[in-house]
Write an enzyme that holds these catalytic residues in place. Structure first.
Site, PDB file in Angstrom:
ATOM      1  N   MET A 196      -3.452   2.452  -5.228  1.00 13.42           N
ATOM      2  CA  MET A 196      -3.212   3.514  -6.223  1.00 13.42           C
ATOM      3  C   MET A 196      -3.450   3.013  -7.650  1.00 13.42           C
ATOM      4  SD  MET A 196       0.249   5.119  -4.509  1.00 13.42           S
ATOM      5  CE  MET A 196       0.867   3.586  -3.809  1.00 13.42           C
TER       6      MET A 196
ATOM      7  N   ASP B  69      -0.301  13.607   6.934  1.00 11.20           N
ATOM      8  CA  ASP B  69      -0.466  13.268   5.527  1.00 11.20           C
ATOM      9  C   ASP B  69      -1.916  13.348   5.092  1.00 11.20           C
ATOM     10  OD1 ASP B  69       1.811  12.788   4.200  1.00 11.20           O
ATOM     11  OD2 ASP B  69       1.775  10.609   4.398  1.00 11.20           O
TER      12      ASP B  69
ATOM     13  N   LYS C  79      -0.899  16.032  -0.106  1.00 15.03           N
ATOM     14  CA  LYS C  79      -1.182  16.684  -1.386  1.00 15.03           C
ATOM     15  C   LYS C  79      -2.587  17.285  -1.417  1.00 15.03           C
ATOM     16  CE  LYS C  79       2.059  14.176  -4.262  1.00 15.03           C
ATOM     17  NZ  LYS C  79       2.569  13.189  -3.315  1.00 15.03           N
TER      18      LYS C  79
HETATM   19  N1  SAH Z   1       0.326   3.626   3.790  1.00 11.09           N
HETATM   20  C1  SAH Z   1      -1.012   3.480   3.242  1.00 11.09           C
HETATM   21  C2  SAH Z   1      -1.013   3.473   1.723  1.00 11.09           C
HETATM   22  C3  SAH Z   1      -0.564   4.783   1.100  1.00 11.09           C
HETATM   23  S1  SAH Z   1      -0.674   4.780  -0.637  1.00 11.09           S
HETATM   24  C4  SAH Z   1      -1.651   2.211   3.806  1.00 11.09           C
HETATM   25  O1  SAH Z   1      -0.960   1.398   4.416  1.00 11.09           O
HETATM   26  O2  SAH Z   1      -2.864   2.048   3.646  1.00 11.09           O
HETATM   27  C5  SAH Z   1      -2.230   5.552  -0.910  1.00 11.09           C
HETATM   28  C6  SAH Z   1      -3.217   4.537  -1.456  1.00 11.09           C
HETATM   29  O3  SAH Z   1      -3.712   3.713  -0.395  1.00 11.09           O
HETATM   30  C7  SAH Z   1      -4.473   5.138  -2.076  1.00 11.09           C
HETATM   31  O4  SAH Z   1      -4.260   5.546  -3.399  1.00 11.09           O
HETATM   32  C8  SAH Z   1      -5.412   3.954  -2.013  1.00 11.09           C
HETATM   33  O5  SAH Z   1      -5.134   3.013  -3.009  1.00 11.09           O
HETATM   34  C9  SAH Z   1      -5.037   3.342  -0.678  1.00 11.09           C
HETATM   35  N2  SAH Z   1      -5.886   3.807   0.421  1.00 11.09           N
HETATM   36  C10 SAH Z   1      -5.519   4.521   1.497  1.00 11.09           C
HETATM   37  N3  SAH Z   1      -6.562   4.693   2.344  1.00 11.09           N
HETATM   38  C11 SAH Z   1      -7.613   4.068   1.759  1.00 11.09           C
HETATM   39  C12 SAH Z   1      -8.964   3.847   2.139  1.00 11.09           C
HETATM   40  N4  SAH Z   1      -9.461   4.309   3.285  1.00 11.09           N
HETATM   41  N5  SAH Z   1      -9.751   3.127   1.309  1.00 11.09           N
HETATM   42  C13 SAH Z   1      -9.279   2.619   0.159  1.00 11.09           C
HETATM   43  N6  SAH Z   1      -8.019   2.802  -0.249  1.00 11.09           N
HETATM   44  C14 SAH Z   1      -7.192   3.501   0.536  1.00 11.09           C
END
Ligand code: SAH
Length: 269
Positions: free
Chosen positions: A179, A38, A60
């Site tokens: 998000m 992903d 994406k």
């Molecule tokens: N499964 C993932 C979340 C996926 S949704 C988890 O548990 O973290 C994707 C969102 O996660 C992004 O839009 C952002 O809001 C957040 N995100 C993912 N990685 C991030 C990071 N390193 N720093 C800040 N936000 C992050």
């Protein structure tokens, strides 16, 4: 001898720092012959997969413009039924906003066994980077992890931000918003209907990674904070009194002062 059943393992790659990978995730990668990757997965994580493994980027932003969910699910079924050891590598934890529920159901419907390996979710990494405890007992009874993206286009109605704010206020809950960057204006407006304007907010971009940046402010200046600091996705927005202890939190604005005339936010050193 009977053939072993086809298996797909949904693996959490954590928030970015490859050192935050679990041992279980490393073992799953070492055993993989096909890895579907992903967005938001650090490239160093892939070093744990055998050199012979086929790596397919399905995010994406990585390689494919936008891989439809149905295509990813079809590909996983096809590879697993062909006898491949399939790992589906997802950012953070696969069970938080990762569409794992849908993928699990689809795979199981095709007779495929699904295993899940937890990862550290981005909201926890963001709290770590700020140096804040999401459930500091002086300020919060708990945490809500919520998407800022829910527009109502999915199976559920859109998030009721005013109601959530009221609940967070009454029940002393910290909000951890995933998000939320694109819809910051909307959620700021909604949350101000139930939370005080000077409620502390933090935005953490690229949590746990070298290029991490973050800023602190107040709920009434959230959208401005994002614009001023040019913070963008991927970012976590944290809202609540647990941020009060942070040194760099700017003073609350007097209620009737024009927003532009006073500093509304500050970056942590
Ligand atoms: N499964 C993932 C979340 C996926 S949704 C988890 O548990 O973290 C994707 C969102 O996660 C992004 O839009 C952002 O809001 C957040 N995100 C993912 N990685 C991030 C990071 N390193 N720093 C800040 N936000 C992050």
């Amino acid at each position: 001898m009977n053939k072993p059943p086809p298996i797909v393992t949904l693996v959490g790659a954590g928030p970015g720092d490859p050192d935050l990978l679990t041992l279980k995730a490393v073992k799953a990668l070492q055993a993989a012959s096909v890895v579907l990757v992903d967005d938001l997965v650090h490239p160093d994580v892939l070093a744990h997969a055998p050199a012979s493994a086929r790596i397919i980027h399905v995010g994406k932003r990585g390689g494919c413009q936008s891989t439809p969910q149905a295509f990813i699910e079809k590909l996983m079924v096809q590879e697993a039924l062909a006898g491949e050891n399939v790992v589906r590598l997802k950012g953070g934890d696969p069970l938080i906003f990762g569409r794992s529920g849908e993928e699990q159901a689809h795979l199981q419907a095709h007779g495929i066994e699904v295993r899940v390996v937890n990862g550290i979710t981005a909201g926890l990494a963001a709290a770590h980077d700020l140096g804040t405890a999401l459930t500091h007992r002086a300020h919060a009874h708990g945490v809500v992890m919520i998407t800022g993206h829910a527009s109502g286009a999915g199976p559920l109605p859109p998030v009721d931000w005013p109601q959530l704010a009221q609940t967070a206020h009454d029940c002393k809950l910290t909000l951890v918003i995933y998000m939320g960057v694109q819809s910051a204006a909307n959620l700021q407006q909604g949350l101000l209907q139930g939370l005080p304007p000077d409620t502390p907010v933090a935005v953490v971009e690229n949590a746990s990674q070298e290029q991490q940046r973050h800023a602190l402010g107040r709920l009434q200046g959230l959208q401005q904070l994002l614009a001023d600091e040019q913070l963008g996705s991927p970012a976590i927005i944290i809202i609540g009194d647990v941020l009060k202890g942070l040194q760099a939190l700017p003073d609350a604005l007097p209620m009737n002062t024009a927003l532009q005339t006073l500093p509304q936010h500050a970056q942590l050193a």
